[in-house]
Motif scaffolding. Sequence first.
Motif, short mmCIF file in Angstrom:
data_model
loop_
_atom_site.label_atom_id
_atom_site.label_comp_id
_atom_site.label_asym_id
_atom_site.label_seq_id
_atom_site.Cartn_x
_atom_site.Cartn_y
_atom_site.Cartn_z
N ILE A 124 0.91 -1.13 0.08
CA ILE A 124 -0.02 -0.09 -0.01
C ILE A 124 0.98 1.15 -0.01
O ILE A 124 0.68 2.14 -0.68
N GLN A 125 1.87 1.33 0.89
CA GLN A 125 2.75 2.37 0.87
C GLN A 125 3.54 2.52 -0.36
O GLN A 125 3.86 3.56 -0.62
N GLY A 126 4.00 1.45 -1.04
CA GLY A 126 4.91 1.79 -2.03
C GLY A 126 4.15 2.07 -3.35
O GLY A 126 4.68 2.66 -4.23
N ASN A 127 2.67 2.06 -3.43
CA ASN A 127 1.97 2.25 -4.63
C ASN A 127 1.73 3.84 -4.39
O ASN A 127 0.49 4.11 -4.26
N GLY A 128 2.49 4.68 -3.87
CA GLY A 128 2.18 6.27 -3.88
C GLY A 128 1.76 6.72 -5.10
O GLY A 128 1.13 7.68 -5.11
N GLY A 129 2.24 6.28 -6.46
CA GLY A 129 1.69 6.82 -7.44
C GLY A 129 0.17 6.68 -7.87
O GLY A 129 -0.36 7.33 -8.43
N GLY A 163 -4.94 6.90 2.37
CA GLY A 163 -5.58 7.86 3.15
C GLY A 163 -6.12 8.88 2.23
O GLY A 163 -6.60 9.78 2.88
N GLY A 164 -6.00 8.83 1.07
CA GLY A 164 -6.39 9.93 0.29
C GLY A 164 -5.31 11.22 0.03
O GLY A 164 -5.58 12.21 -0.45
N GLU A 165 -4.35 10.79 0.86
CA GLU A 165 -3.36 12.11 0.85
C GLU A 165 -2.42 12.13 -0.60
O GLU A 165 -2.17 11.01 -1.14
N GLU A 166 -2.11 13.07 -1.03
CA GLU A 166 -1.47 13.09 -2.30
C GLU A 166 -0.07 14.02 -2.29
O GLU A 166 0.09 15.16 -1.56
N PHE A 212 6.30 21.73 -5.38
CA PHE A 212 5.84 20.40 -4.85
C PHE A 212 4.61 20.83 -4.19
O PHE A 212 4.29 21.97 -3.52
N ARG A 213 3.69 19.90 -4.02
CA ARG A 213 2.36 19.98 -3.80
C ARG A 213 2.24 18.91 -2.90
O ARG A 213 2.09 17.68 -3.23
N SER A 214 1.49 19.12 -1.60
CA SER A 214 0.78 18.07 -0.68
C SER A 214 -0.38 18.24 -0.28
O SER A 214 -0.58 19.46 0.06
N ALA A 215 -1.34 17.37 -0.31
CA ALA A 215 -2.89 17.51 0.34
C ALA A 215 -3.13 16.58 0.84
O ALA A 215 -2.58 15.39 0.89
N HIS A 226 0.23 9.63 6.37
CA HIS A 226 1.33 9.09 5.51
C HIS A 226 2.11 9.84 4.75
O HIS A 226 3.37 9.79 4.88
N LEU A 227 1.74 10.92 4.02
CA LEU A 227 2.56 11.73 3.22
C LEU A 227 2.74 13.19 3.82
O LEU A 227 3.60 13.74 3.64
N PHE A 228 1.63 13.61 4.22
CA PHE A 228 1.52 15.21 4.58
C PHE A 228 2.35 15.36 5.94
O PHE A 228 2.47 14.61 6.80
N PRO A 229 3.17 16.45 5.92
CA PRO A 229 4.12 16.70 6.96
C PRO A 229 3.31 16.76 8.33
O PRO A 229 2.35 17.78 8.33
#
Length: 641
Positions: free
Chosen positions: A29-34, A40-43, A64-67, A79-82
């Motif tokens: 799940i974590q490796g499929n970031g693309g 969790g819907g984070e991008e 760079f964009r984080s959501a 998971h991705l968002f700081p």
Amino acid sequence: MASLRPLSRGPFLLLLIFFVFSLSLLRPIQGNGGSDGGGGGEEFSEELLLKPLPDRKVLAHFHFRSAAPPSAANGRHHHLFPKAIAQLVQKFQIRELELSFTQGRWNYERWGGSDPISTRNAKPPGVELWALFDLPTEEIDPTWKNLTHALSGLFCASINFLESPTAYSSPYWGFLSNNGNLRYGALPREAVCTENLTPWLKILPCRDKAGIASLLYRPSIYKGYYHSQRLRLLSSESKGIILEQTLTVVLQPNSYTSSLLSSSDAQLQPSWSLSQLFKKEMTGKCVLAKSSKIFLELERGLLEKIVEIRDDSWSNSFFDLFPSPDREIKELENSNGQVGSSLYEYKVDNSNENKPLDVGITWKLPLVWSSVHAPFQASRFLMGSGNERGSIAISLQSTQTHDQYFGDLNDCTVPVIVLQVVPWYVKVYYHTLQISIDGKPQTLSDVIEKIQVTPSEDKLLPGTLEIMLRFPCSMLSATLSLDFDKGFLHIDEYPPDANQGFDIPSALVTFPNIYSSRSYPDYDVSDDSSLLHNLQEKYLVRSYTEVLLVPLTTPDFSMPYNVITFTCTVLALYFGSLLNVLRRRIGEEERLLAKKDSARPGLVPLLFSRLSSKLKGRKLLLKVVFVALVAVVWHYFLNSS
């Protein structure tokens, strides 16, 4: 105890097996970031825009964009968002925030002033911070103070200096229309270095170890002509939290192949590539990124100079792009039939260590063009002499581009909003405002549409001027001037380098009816490019003026040392003499002196006693007497003869 050991190993082994099994389930799940952005819907997306500039330089814009979607656990589990950014939004109730660290000044004349990149990312030197809070008015100032301290520790900067009420202001409509819940502050003298870039990169999921951020070679970035790193936050209940991190750099490529041609006044543009600019090629994307792309933009002025634009326009008689782009995105022509800009897209997904991506351009013929400018170019300067009075002047020079925005120039006007924040020790007299157009004084009521003034208070508030002006399109130049007096500071309020002068933050000039945006008819709404989405958003055209350096009356800081030294010397002499007089006993000293004089022997006895003490024994004394008699007899015979 020995019998209990086998029983305790059973639950431990079960827990270990369960933990390993959980990791094996979570790893795909974590490796499929693309695909899902990390769960969790984070991008997260990363993009780079490259653009040649008319003055033989190159613009590199990292985006760079984080959501993070809205959720009940927002700010706790990501998971991705700081997490640090999410906690800031949650604790301080931030609706919108922008923080920038800038080194150098954007050249509006050569690099443009109305395109989306310059409008959004051309920032004043030093640190600029503004925040829009979703709080009651009485809670905003304490929250702003805590926010500056948090950002100062997070980005290793002196942002906490903005906590003082004398360092920030509350503009109502000159910067961004609000209901009094916006705070704005700037530190023009703040130095920008790698200490600020490193924590900025730590917010990224892959940091600078992989993906487009791996191109950020420190010596290449900080030797550029302009460098600005920006952080922008948007928070809403419907969309969650959106974090945009941009880094805009203007670099000078090594011109190995450029030469001055005798047949033209133009100089051949230097050829460049990623490996030459950043000392590295692209070897793959960040595995957690949903999209990773590189764009190369050719602006409108450049394409207008090319006589013939073919479908394979990346390979023509003027320049060659390498490698061949994956697709070309053309901007829609405007109402005047002018050619729009073009974007060439390169996907980083296709690159790896065995097949790196090295985007570049090779110039074959000299080409001269100009960037798109705003209606007016703003500059600011000081007038007057001495350390008592002076004047601040803002000059607006027409760029003769009004027809691009308004069409008919016979009966049109250009609205301009000027925001000027002045420290309290520069006491501005707002009633001395004078406006002249093309060298002729104007009546204020004919030019000013509305004005908002917040007078400064000594050691409490800075002065804020928000003014909306309306100039005719046929105007060539305009000047605004304000008189001021220079105040006096307490000795503790002077900075360490007070003799250098005191900085007045840059003034902001906004054109409220002119928007900066691109229009791409081939753009697909389902495209996952956040950079293309931002380029198409409407944003007001803005520009910043220079930072002013005002010399104030500065005391001689060596005088306190001299005064302390002189005072200590006088006090030492005074108290030493006083103690000597108080402790001396005159009668006793005279009695002891008389006793010593009476006990002192005569000169002859003293001499004889000393001789006798030195002569040991009677034989030595007889020898001395014999030598003395021989000397007397010898002297007698010499005189008689």
